[in-house]
Design an enzyme around this catalytic site. Structure first.
Site, PDB file in Angstrom:
ATOM      1  N   ALA A 114     -45.089  22.642 -41.884  1.00 54.49           N
ATOM      2  CA  ALA A 114     -46.157  22.188 -40.446  1.00 54.49           C
ATOM      3  C   ALA A 114     -45.693  23.614 -39.236  1.00 54.49           C
ATOM      4  O   ALA A 114     -45.733  24.606 -39.250  1.00 54.49           O
ATOM      5  CB  ALA A 114     -45.464  20.968 -39.359  1.00 54.49           C
ATOM      6  N   CYS A 115     -46.759  23.443 -38.688  1.00 58.92           N
ATOM      7  CA  CYS A 115     -47.328  24.175 -38.169  1.00 58.92           C
ATOM      8  C   CYS A 115     -46.416  24.117 -36.417  1.00 58.92           C
ATOM      9  O   CYS A 115     -45.788  23.005 -35.361  1.00 58.92           O
ATOM     10  CB  CYS A 115     -49.028  25.042 -37.136  1.00 58.92           C
ATOM     11  SG  CYS A 115     -48.998  25.266 -38.772  1.00 58.92           S
TER      12      CYS A 115
END
Length: 267
Positions: A114-115
């Site tokens: 994820a970011c």
């Protein structure tokens, strides 16, 4: 034991030093810190490692080179260190072909990515709460000394190679019931726990003896296996001692033929 900030390299801990002749005295020892360090590359959560929070730019650089994400240090444009309540996030920026390698590597592996704040999520998951062990009668220090004296003769792989760790299931009197070996200390303990499960063996007032240091992961494995007492020939990290204390796991560390350090329920 004192709380450890994410960037502290050491922390003091209180033990009882017990000698083979039965003498006991309180002692304080500095323990090496072990904290979760999340590595983010170009905003993508890549890995969480347990490490001592020192020389972090060196750590990130070496990790990226070892993962073959960077070919040389110059491929890494920037490394930013971000301290959180639960650990440290190392945010690295790769340029050129390295950026493409990160995306491709994450796309083809099974772990989540994820970011943004993914590092904080990963740090929290790395320190999930452990169950608390029930109070029980623990083996005496004399049993640990007896097991230590017998362990070498049971380390057949290490006798041949000099490169294997042992994990032993020991009875309450120190008799070694079962031993597993592996080049990795974590693997050896996993093998022992697995063998106990397959053979329907319980701790029965006994303990685990490890021919390694007492790290965070080994404490967690012991607690999840419902082991009441973990003995190790080397010192624990600060995080290992803290997690053991919170879970009610007794520790006997720096265990040698003439003395050991005890933490937990009264010896």
């Amino acid at each position: 034991m004192a709380m450890v900030a994410a960037m502290d390299r050491t922390a003091p801990a209180s033990f009882t030093r017990i000698t083979a002749d039965g003498a006991a005295e309180p002692v304080t020892r500095m323990l090496a810190a072990e904290v979760p360090i999340a590595i983010e590359i170009n905003g993508i959560g890549y890995a969480v490692m347990m490490a001592t929070p020192a020389d972090l730019e060196d750590f990130a650089t070496g990790f990226l080179l070892a993962e073959r994400l960077a070919e040389r240090a110059e491929d890494i444009a920037d490394i930013d260190t971000h301290e959180t309540e639960t650990g440290i996030i190392l945010r690295a920026t790769l340029a050129g072909e390295g950026a493409a390698r990160v995306v491709d590597r994450v796309r083809h592996r099974a772990t989540d990515s994820a970011c943004g704040l993914c590092g904080i999520d990963n740090l929290e998951s790395a320190l999930r709460p452990l169950p608390h062990l029930p109070e029980t009668v623990l083996a005496e220090p004399g049993a640990i000394f007896a097991a230590l004296a017998a362990l070498r003769d049971r380390q057949t792989l290490n006798a041949q190679t000099g490169a294997a760790h042992a994990a032993a299931l020991c009875a309450a009197d120190g008799t070694i019931r079962l031993v597993r070996e592996d080049v990795g200390r974590h693997n050896g303990f996993d093998k022992l726990i697995g063998a106990m499960a397959r053979q329907a063996l319980e701790w029965d007032g006994g303990f685990a003896l490890l021919s390694s240091r007492c790290s965070f992961e080994l404490v967690e494995k012991a607690v999840l296996a419902r082991c009441p007492l973990l003995a190790a020939i080397s010192a624990p990290t600060a995080l290992a001692a803290s997690r053991a204390r919170d879970a009610g796991l007794a520790l006997a560390v720096l265990a040698r033929s003439d003395s050991l350090l005890w933490m937990g329920a009264a010896a």
